[in-house]
Design an enzyme around this catalytic site. Sequence first.
Site, mmCIF file in Angstrom:
data_model
loop_
_atom_site.group_PDB
_atom_site.id
_atom_site.type_symbol
_atom_site.label_atom_id
_atom_site.label_comp_id
_atom_site.label_asym_id
_atom_site.label_seq_id
_atom_site.Cartn_x
_atom_site.Cartn_y
_atom_site.Cartn_z
ATOM 1 N N LEU A 70 0.857 -1.187 0.000
ATOM 2 C CA LEU A 70 0.000 0.000 0.000
ATOM 3 C C LEU A 70 0.888 1.230 0.000
ATOM 4 O O LEU A 70 1.970 1.228 0.596
ATOM 5 C CB LEU A 70 -0.903 0.014 1.240
ATOM 6 C CG LEU A 70 -1.787 -1.216 1.472
ATOM 7 C CD1 LEU A 70 -2.543 -1.063 2.791
ATOM 8 C CD2 LEU A 70 -2.755 -1.417 0.321
ATOM 9 N N GLU A 71 0.426 2.303 -0.612
ATOM 10 C CA GLU A 71 1.241 3.515 -0.697
ATOM 11 C C GLU A 71 1.498 4.137 0.671
ATOM 12 O O GLU A 71 2.441 4.907 0.840
ATOM 13 C CB GLU A 71 0.580 4.541 -1.617
ATOM 14 C CG GLU A 71 -0.733 5.088 -1.120
ATOM 15 C CD GLU A 71 -1.338 6.084 -2.099
ATOM 16 O OE1 GLU A 71 -1.288 7.292 -1.815
ATOM 17 O OE2 GLU A 71 -1.854 5.653 -3.150
ATOM 18 N N SER A 72 0.680 3.776 1.657
ATOM 19 C CA SER A 72 0.854 4.308 3.006
ATOM 20 C C SER A 72 2.048 3.698 3.728
ATOM 21 O O SER A 72 2.431 4.190 4.788
ATOM 22 C CB SER A 72 -0.419 4.069 3.825
ATOM 23 O OG SER A 72 -0.838 2.721 3.704
ATOM 24 N N GLY A 73 2.624 2.599 3.206
ATOM 25 C CA GLY A 73 3.837 2.054 3.812
ATOM 26 C C GLY A 73 3.920 0.564 4.032
ATOM 27 O O GLY A 73 5.004 -0.010 3.941
#
Length: 265
Positions: A70-73
């Site tokens: 996910l782009e959040s980490g």
Amino acid sequence: TDAYRPELSGELRCPVSAIEPMEMSIRKVIARRGAMELRPNIVINLGIGIPSGVGSVANEEGITGLTLSLESGPMGGVPVEGVGFAASVNPDVIDTICDTFDLYDGGLLDMTFLGAAEIDKKGNVNVSKFGTRCTGPGGFINISQNTHKVCFMGAFTAGKMEAEVGDGRLTIRKDGQGVKFVEQVQQITFSADYARQSGQEILYITERAVFRLVPEGVMLTEIAPGVDLERDILSKMAFRPLIAQDLKTMDQRIFHHGKMGLSLG
């Protein structure tokens, strides 16, 4: 607010069998068709909304041997759906957002699943501007321009739709009134011309039809069992797509309750 969940922070790991599968719905149909594109030994990004369901389907089907991010980490594990999106159960790594995008920009991703609010006859996608409302693209451009294979996912029409899924078919009782396949998108968040130049593989996946980007435009390649091509698809589009000579029926397993028996190709 939700209770603290240590399996999201990496403090402990929980059995993935304890994760509840998605209920059968249009969202799950789309996520299932997206999951059929998965391959072994690849790194994948999942976007918010319907695309996040690909991780849930993969977990339900017992698919391993690939990495979901996910782009959040979070990297690895099973992404959380709904209000918990941005976290993953049993992540292998949790990077900062900046580090994650450095990896994405550097070509880490093999495949991504993203949402699509508008798609036009050229294959352009809009997720960033609607009338006077500008939501912005977020990380959409970074991800979509730096990934070899992009699967755009979403319901075929906008608005409330009533449909039944079961017995290997899709039955549309009442369709959404909004048109998502438009003559020209209001803003180009994803450029089909750029995708052609860079040699990307692009799919547009809905509950009733699957399209592919080809040099001449957007081509319809699959339709769901139980839907009528003219009534349920072509009449609900603002442009007429190319139609594949070998137009296929979507896999009936997608429209059955219970596991699909899906394995990586």
